[in-house]
Design a protein around this motif. Sequence first.
Motif, short mmCIF file in Angstrom:
data_model
loop_
_atom_site.label_atom_id
_atom_site.label_comp_id
_atom_site.label_asym_id
_atom_site.label_seq_id
_atom_site.Cartn_x
_atom_site.Cartn_y
_atom_site.Cartn_z
N ASN A 39 -20.74 33.29 -21.00
CA ASN A 39 -20.15 33.52 -22.49
C ASN A 39 -18.90 33.12 -22.76
OD1 ASN A 39 -22.53 35.00 -23.22
ND2 ASN A 39 -21.74 36.60 -22.19
N SER A 40 -18.22 32.01 -21.89
CA SER A 40 -17.00 31.22 -22.01
C SER A 40 -17.08 30.12 -22.34
CB SER A 40 -16.31 31.41 -20.45
OG SER A 40 -17.07 30.54 -19.77
N LYS A 41 -15.73 29.67 -23.02
CA LYS A 41 -15.47 28.26 -23.56
C LYS A 41 -15.40 27.49 -22.27
CE LYS A 41 -12.70 29.43 -27.61
NZ LYS A 41 -11.27 29.37 -28.22
N LEU A 42 -15.18 27.86 -21.10
CA LEU A 42 -15.09 27.00 -19.89
C LEU A 42 -16.57 26.41 -19.53
CD1 LEU A 42 -13.76 25.98 -17.36
CD2 LEU A 42 -14.50 27.94 -16.22
N LYS A 43 -17.50 27.07 -19.89
CA LYS A 43 -19.04 26.74 -19.82
C LYS A 43 -19.25 25.78 -20.81
CE LYS A 43 -23.87 28.08 -19.55
NZ LYS A 43 -24.21 26.85 -20.35
N ARG A 44 -18.82 25.92 -22.20
CA ARG A 44 -19.11 24.67 -22.94
C ARG A 44 -18.32 23.36 -22.70
NH1 ARG A 44 -20.67 29.84 -23.32
NH2 ARG A 44 -22.66 29.57 -24.19
N PHE A 45 -17.11 23.76 -22.11
CA PHE A 45 -16.40 22.52 -21.77
C PHE A 45 -17.06 21.70 -20.63
CE2 PHE A 45 -13.30 20.49 -18.68
CZ PHE A 45 -12.79 19.65 -19.56
N ILE A 46 -17.70 22.61 -19.56
CA ILE A 46 -18.26 21.82 -18.49
C ILE A 46 -19.64 21.20 -18.82
CG2 ILE A 46 -19.39 22.48 -16.16
CD1 ILE A 46 -17.14 24.27 -15.63
N ASP A 47 -20.17 21.85 -19.61
CA ASP A 47 -21.72 21.43 -20.29
C ASP A 47 -21.34 20.08 -20.88
OD1 ASP A 47 -22.84 23.41 -19.32
OD2 ASP A 47 -23.19 24.41 -21.22
N THR A 48 -20.21 20.22 -21.81
CA THR A 48 -19.84 18.68 -22.47
C THR A 48 -19.60 17.63 -21.58
OG1 THR A 48 -18.93 20.00 -24.35
CG2 THR A 48 -18.67 17.72 -24.16
N ALA A 49 -18.89 18.13 -20.50
CA ALA A 49 -18.28 16.98 -19.50
C ALA A 49 -19.58 16.49 -18.82
CB ALA A 49 -17.35 17.71 -18.46
N LEU A 50 -20.38 17.28 -18.31
CA LEU A 50 -21.70 17.01 -17.81
C LEU A 50 -22.61 16.25 -18.69
CD1 LEU A 50 -23.69 17.29 -15.45
CD2 LEU A 50 -24.70 19.22 -16.49
N MET A 51 -22.77 16.35 -20.06
CA MET A 51 -23.58 15.58 -20.95
C MET A 51 -22.94 14.14 -20.91
SD MET A 51 -25.11 16.64 -24.57
CE MET A 51 -23.38 16.06 -25.30
N ILE A 52 -21.75 13.99 -20.92
CA ILE A 52 -21.03 12.92 -21.55
C ILE A 52 -21.05 11.97 -20.03
CG2 ILE A 52 -18.80 11.87 -21.89
CD1 ILE A 52 -18.11 14.13 -23.63
N THR A 53 -20.71 12.66 -18.97
CA THR A 53 -20.70 11.79 -17.77
C THR A 53 -22.23 11.47 -17.20
OG1 THR A 53 -18.97 13.40 -16.81
CG2 THR A 53 -20.20 12.33 -15.24
N TYR A 54 -23.08 12.26 -17.61
CA TYR A 54 -24.63 11.84 -17.22
C TYR A 54 -25.06 10.97 -17.97
CZ TYR A 54 -29.40 12.67 -15.97
OH TYR A 54 -30.71 12.60 -15.26
#
Length: 265
Positions: free
Chosen positions: A176-191
């Motif tokens: 439930n954190s903003k950190l998760k959204r940041f990591i999810d976004t980084a993963l999607m872009i990097t992938y």
Amino acid sequence: MDILNSPHIPPSLIGALTLYPFLFITLGRMQAVKNILPPKADTQKHYHLCNKIVASVHSTIMTCTGLYLLLTVDWSKNDISTYKTALTPFLVGLELGYLTQDTAFEFYQRAKFGVGSNLILFHHVSVILGSVYYLYALTIDNPGPYFIGMLSLMNMSTPILHFRWVLQSNGRTFVNSKLKRFIDTALMITYFWCRIFGNWWMGVAIGAKLGMTWYEAPFHIGKKFTITTTTMFFMNVVWWLILAKQWLRSVNSFYFTKQVAKKSE
């Protein structure tokens, strides 16, 4: 047949089949590794964690070596698909060795814990078959270092994926954190960059070399490249679409659903 001196069986293959399982077993016995997960985590979770650490180590080696290969070869002077380098069979052997042991662990996990992913299993088996075909049939004649270097960069997103899993396993504070959204976004872009854009860019580079469009190039570079890159491309698109769907759902529930709930109060 002298296996160690066979041009079709690079030492990296034997090394991966030996060192990765050893690393896995060693990690499983380390208390520090067990302390990464919450105390309530079961045996299957710890098994999964060790597997993910091994995968992250492998991905880091593949990414760094692939980048070194791509950045140190002068592609204006050396042919993209025929230039010979020792790093090419090293990378293919390392990937084949890792995927072979990881697939064996996947079957073991299914038998012991009753869990597993059919999509991951299909992905592993497909790449294993492609790597075996490459090593045994075509290593000497046409090593294709540019393709192997670019394909190695597909490992770049793996450590991010596994790091996210570790954080998620530690409770809902991260979920439930903003950190998760940041990591999810980084993963999607990097992938997307390393697995989809990278595949497309291979076509662009070869097309420029051969004087044709990017979508014509795969049909003029040999069956091993056409089959491998096309299969990997479509599998990676499917994976990315799954990630993108999860990302949209996560962002929507975190930033918008809560706001609507607040307005209705």
